[in-house]
Motif scaffolding. Structure first.
Motif, PDB file in Angstrom:
ATOM      1  N   GLY A 172     -13.934 -24.862  63.896  1.00 45.51           N
ATOM      2  CA  GLY A 172     -12.991 -24.074  64.186  1.00 45.51           C
ATOM      3  C   GLY A 172     -12.399 -23.464  64.512  1.00 45.51           C
ATOM      4  N   LEU A 173     -12.648 -21.962  64.615  1.00 49.34           N
ATOM      5  CA  LEU A 173     -12.240 -20.797  65.460  1.00 49.34           C
ATOM      6  C   LEU A 173     -12.224 -20.797  66.443  1.00 49.34           C
ATOM      7  CD1 LEU A 173     -11.397 -18.153  63.802  1.00 49.34           C
ATOM      8  CD2 LEU A 173     -14.046 -17.360  64.884  1.00 49.34           C
ATOM      9  N   THR A 174     -12.472 -21.182  66.980  1.00 45.58           N
ATOM     10  CA  THR A 174     -12.912 -20.809  68.694  1.00 45.58           C
ATOM     11  C   THR A 174     -11.645 -22.863  69.355  1.00 45.58           C
ATOM     12  OG1 THR A 174     -15.114 -21.800  68.946  1.00 45.58           O
ATOM     13  CG2 THR A 174     -14.398 -19.732  69.017  1.00 45.58           C
ATOM     14  N   ALA A 221     -10.344  -8.916  63.658  1.00 46.81           N
ATOM     15  CA  ALA A 221     -10.834  -8.029  65.161  1.00 46.81           C
ATOM     16  C   ALA A 221     -11.683  -9.376  66.241  1.00 46.81           C
ATOM     17  CB  ALA A 221     -10.632  -7.098  65.183  1.00 46.81           C
ATOM     18  N   GLY A 222     -12.643  -9.366  65.268  1.00 49.89           N
ATOM     19  CA  GLY A 222     -14.609 -10.158  65.349  1.00 49.89           C
ATOM     20  C   GLY A 222     -13.693 -11.476  66.612  1.00 49.89           C
ATOM     21  N   ASP A 223     -13.144 -12.080  64.834  1.00 47.89           N
ATOM     22  CA  ASP A 223     -12.638 -13.455  65.222  1.00 47.89           C
ATOM     23  C   ASP A 223     -11.617 -13.571  66.384  1.00 47.89           C
ATOM     24  OD1 ASP A 223     -13.787 -14.356  62.929  1.00 47.89           O
ATOM     25  OD2 ASP A 223     -11.624 -14.389  61.742  1.00 47.89           O
ATOM     26  N   VAL A 225     -11.725 -11.946  69.094  1.00 48.91           N
ATOM     27  CA  VAL A 225     -11.790 -11.801  70.316  1.00 48.91           C
ATOM     28  C   VAL A 225     -13.216 -12.897  70.524  1.00 48.91           C
ATOM     29  CG1 VAL A 225     -13.893 -10.451  71.645  1.00 48.91           C
ATOM     30  CG2 VAL A 225     -12.618  -8.895  69.995  1.00 48.91           C
ATOM     31  N   LEU A 226     -13.570 -13.474  69.266  1.00 43.70           N
ATOM     32  CA  LEU A 226     -14.669 -14.745  69.709  1.00 43.70           C
ATOM     33  C   LEU A 226     -13.516 -15.878  70.429  1.00 43.70           C
ATOM     34  CD1 LEU A 226     -16.310 -15.236  66.098  1.00 43.70           C
ATOM     35  CD2 LEU A 226     -17.296 -14.577  68.962  1.00 43.70           C
ATOM     36  N   ARG A 227     -11.446 -16.120  69.561  1.00 39.84           N
ATOM     37  CA  ARG A 227     -11.176 -17.091  70.119  1.00 39.84           C
ATOM     38  C   ARG A 227     -10.880 -16.236  72.065  1.00 39.84           C
ATOM     39  NH1 ARG A 227      -8.774 -17.071  64.881  1.00 39.84           N
ATOM     40  NH2 ARG A 227      -7.518 -15.155  65.226  1.00 39.84           N
ATOM     41  N   GLY A 248     -22.868 -17.688  65.407  1.00 37.07           N
ATOM     42  CA  GLY A 248     -21.821 -16.757  64.874  1.00 37.07           C
ATOM     43  C   GLY A 248     -21.632 -16.465  66.226  1.00 37.07           C
ATOM     44  N   GLU A 249     -21.641 -15.712  66.739  1.00 36.19           N
ATOM     45  CA  GLU A 249     -21.707 -14.611  68.526  1.00 36.19           C
ATOM     46  C   GLU A 249     -22.891 -15.390  70.313  1.00 36.19           C
ATOM     47  OE1 GLU A 249     -24.214 -13.125  66.840  1.00 36.19           O
ATOM     48  OE2 GLU A 249     -24.395 -12.293  68.160  1.00 36.19           O
ATOM     49  N   GLU A 250     -22.916 -16.586  69.311  1.00 38.67           N
ATOM     50  CA  GLU A 250     -23.597 -17.195  70.604  1.00 38.67           C
ATOM     51  C   GLU A 250     -23.239 -17.854  70.713  1.00 38.67           C
ATOM     52  OE1 GLU A 250     -28.436 -17.495  69.924  1.00 38.67           O
ATOM     53  OE2 GLU A 250     -27.572 -17.084  68.297  1.00 38.67           O
ATOM     54  N   GLY A 323     -31.351  -3.683  78.274  1.00 41.60           N
ATOM     55  CA  GLY A 323     -30.205  -3.400  77.604  1.00 41.60           C
ATOM     56  C   GLY A 323     -28.747  -3.866  77.817  1.00 41.60           C
ATOM     57  N   ARG A 324     -29.156  -5.558  77.351  1.00 41.33           N
ATOM     58  CA  ARG A 324     -27.843  -5.701  77.284  1.00 41.33           C
ATOM     59  C   ARG A 324     -26.653  -6.152  78.795  1.00 41.33           C
ATOM     60  NH1 ARG A 324     -29.112  -3.381  72.598  1.00 41.33           N
ATOM     61  NH2 ARG A 324     -28.880  -4.751  70.732  1.00 41.33           N
ATOM     62  N   ASN A 325     -25.379  -6.962  78.516  1.00 45.20           N
ATOM     63  CA  ASN A 325     -24.778  -6.867  79.632  1.00 45.20           C
ATOM     64  C   ASN A 325     -25.297  -7.447  81.209  1.00 45.20           C
ATOM     65  OD1 ASN A 325     -22.340  -7.126  81.021  1.00 45.20           O
ATOM     66  ND2 ASN A 325     -21.723  -5.018  81.743  1.00 45.20           N
TER      67      ASN A 325
HETATM   68  N1  LIG Z   1     -15.610 -11.407  63.184  1.00 46.36           N
HETATM   69  C1  LIG Z   1     -16.563 -12.985  62.811  1.00 46.36           C
HETATM   70  N2  LIG Z   1     -17.803 -11.847  63.192  1.00 46.36           N
HETATM   71  C2  LIG Z   1     -18.856 -12.871  62.939  1.00 46.36           C
HETATM   72  C3  LIG Z   1     -18.655 -14.762  62.918  1.00 46.36           C
HETATM   73  N3  LIG Z   1     -19.960 -14.958  63.346  1.00 46.36           N
HETATM   74  C4  LIG Z   1     -20.271 -13.785  62.862  1.00 46.36           C
HETATM   75  N4  LIG Z   1     -20.495 -12.985  62.818  1.00 46.36           N
HETATM   76  C5  LIG Z   1     -20.884 -11.233  63.151  1.00 46.36           C
HETATM   77  O1  LIG Z   1     -21.557 -11.208  64.359  1.00 46.36           O
HETATM   78  C6  LIG Z   1     -22.222 -10.602  63.970  1.00 46.36           C
HETATM   79  C7  LIG Z   1     -23.706 -10.455  65.729  1.00 46.36           C
HETATM   80  O2  LIG Z   1     -24.840  -8.964  64.099  1.00 46.36           O
HETATM   81  P1  LIG Z   1     -26.058  -8.897  64.741  1.00 46.36           P
HETATM   82  O3  LIG Z   1     -26.528 -10.422  65.027  1.00 46.36           O
HETATM   83  O4  LIG Z   1     -26.446  -8.065  64.148  1.00 46.36           O
HETATM   84  O5  LIG Z   1     -25.624  -8.924  66.748  1.00 46.36           O
HETATM   85  P2  LIG Z   1     -24.968  -8.030  67.029  1.00 46.36           P
HETATM   86  O6  LIG Z   1     -24.361  -7.501  66.795  1.00 46.36           O
HETATM   87  O7  LIG Z   1     -23.824  -8.623  68.057  1.00 46.36           O
HETATM   88  O8  LIG Z   1     -26.288  -7.241  68.566  1.00 46.36           O
HETATM   89  P3  LIG Z   1     -27.266  -7.902  69.434  1.00 46.36           P
HETATM   90  O9  LIG Z   1     -26.418  -8.989  68.852  1.00 46.36           O
HETATM   91  O10 LIG Z   1     -27.661  -7.032  69.491  1.00 46.36           O
HETATM   92  O11 LIG Z   1     -25.594  -7.126  70.424  1.00 46.36           O
HETATM   93  C8  LIG Z   1     -22.264 -10.224  62.150  1.00 46.36           C
HETATM   94  O12 LIG Z   1     -22.079  -8.659  62.394  1.00 46.36           O
HETATM   95  C9  LIG Z   1     -21.353 -11.258  61.542  1.00 46.36           C
HETATM   96  O13 LIG Z   1     -21.374 -10.850  60.837  1.00 46.36           O
HETATM   97  C10 LIG Z   1     -16.791 -14.832  63.173  1.00 46.36           C
HETATM   98  O14 LIG Z   1     -17.037 -16.295  62.948  1.00 46.36           O
HETATM   99  N5  LIG Z   1     -16.151 -14.061  63.268  1.00 46.36           N
END
Ligand SMILES: Nc1nc2c(ncn2[C@@H]2O[C@H](COP(=O)(O)OP(=O)(O)OP(=O)(O)O)[C@@H](O)[C@H]2O)c(=O)[nH]1
Length: 331
Positions: A172-174, A221-223, A225-227, A248-250, A323-325
């Motif tokens: 739904g989000l992306t 703002a996170g949302d 960015v994901l979009r 989530g952000e994977e 170290g990421r990136n």
């Molecule tokens: N805004 C937003 N945030 C999300 C969503 N799904 C997951 N997240 C956030 O993504 C973040 C993931 O955090 P972590 O697993 O600690 O990973 P990270 O901060 O990216 O750190 P590293 O992966 O180690 O670089 C959490 O704060 C979740 O709440 C989403 O749909 N929207």
């Protein structure tokens, strides 16, 4: 001769007289004179009622004294055609007194030949089919309206189905494939490469320090960015590649028919395009980097999709630790 014949029938057979009196359609007998004129020989009570004159008053009159002047030429023409051809004829006509609702008549004429072979009489039956034609027109219109409605409903259903499929398969989000559907597609793809032996690369993508973005700018703002990044990833990939939101952000990317060098190249392109996007939120700008774990299908080791994904996941963890990136190719 029909007149005699009908007169005899009516006199001799009470049942025929009943029929003649009650027959619901118009019946007429026309005599064809040798000079080409037509005379009304007999009409049944139903036709008498239609023209508003008793049968006895009409019998024996020239056609011109029975048929209204405006129809005379038309009616005479039809009788002549029937008499000349010696064949039965049917026709449909509409008409009626001025000011009244026009009626539609369907008529059958049968010529009766005398001994000489010349047509002496025309026997006719004429039926008022106004109601029938009206009902047909009504049914036609109703049918057309129904077909239109069915077409509209079908289009609506197709739309709703497409929407349901969208909801069932997309995040739904992306707007990317959701995890469940991505697994289905990935499983299918895995089976294909097991069968064909073609290469398959898997990329596990994870945004770096995404929690910090949420914490600094808020979840909305996170949302955003994901979009935005989902769109960037999708545009950077080929039509045949598969990308979906894994968590989530994977994100998980499958690159069919892609060898190791090419996969690395694509992964680095994704990493770089992610890092260069400038996000804006509340007059502030920021960037977000990406770590990637890569794994290639290996027939010796991967007996299922799980092991292949696991190897990509381990490679991702190493990219984070490094170290990421960056990207790491799984062993
Ligand atoms: N805004 C937003 N945030 C999300 C969503 N799904 C997951 N997240 C956030 O993504 C973040 C993931 O955090 P972590 O697993 O600690 O990973 P990270 O901060 O990216 O750190 P590293 O992966 O180690 O670089 C959490 O704060 C979740 O709440 C989403 O749909 N929207």
């Amino acid at each position: 001769m029909p007149r005699r014949f009908i007169t005899v029938l009516r006199r001799r057979f009470p049942a025929f007289e009943q029929l003649w009196q009650r027959f619901p359609d118009n019946v007429f007998v026309i005599r064809c004179e040798s000079d080409g004129r037509f005379v009304v020989e007999a009409i049944n009570p139903t036709l008498a009622a239609v023209i508003g004159r008793p049968s006895e008053a009409v019998a024996g009159l020239p056609l011109g004294e029975v048929v209204p002047a405006e129809y005379l030429a038309l009616v005479e023409g039809r009788y002549r055609a029937c008499a000349d051809s010696g064949e039965p004829m049917t026709y449909e006509e509409s008409g009626g007194p001025a000011g009244a609702e026009p009626r539609i008549w369907q008529t059958l004429m049968v010529p009766a030949q005398g001994r000489s072979g010349k047509v002496d009489y025309i026997l006719g039956i004429s039926r008022d089919i106004t109601a029938l034609r009206k009902a047909e027109a009504y049914l036609r219109d109703a049918n057309a309206a129904l077909e239109r409605r069915v077409a509209e409903r079908t289009a609506e259903l197709e739309c709703a189905n497409a929407r349901l499929t969208e909801l069932a398969t997309r995040d739904g989000l992306t707007g990317l494939y959701n995890r469940r559907h991505l697994f289905e597609l990935a499983t299918r793809e895995f089976r294909r490469v097991v069968r064909t032996g073609q290469p398959l690369a898997v990329l596990m993508l994870d945004l770096d320090h995404f929690k910090d973005i949420n914490d600094r700018f808020g979840h909305a703002a996170g949302d955003q960015v994901l979009r935005a990044l989902s769109h960037v990833f999708q545009t950077a990939l080929r039509q045949t590649d598969l990308i979906g939101r894994y968590g989530g952000e994977e994100f998980l990317v499958l690159l069919p028919d892609t060898d190791a060098r090419e996969a690395e190249h694509i992964a680095d392109r994704l990493r770089e395009s992610c890092a260069t996007v400038e996000h804006r939120w509340n007059h502030q700008t920021f960037q977000c980097t990406l770590s990637i774990g890569i794994a290639h299908y290996d027939a010796e080791r991967d007996d299922g999709l799980d092991t292949l994904l696991q190897r990509a996941d381990h490679a991702l963890l190493r990219a984070k630790a490094a170290g990421r990136n960056c990207l790491v190719i799984g062993g």
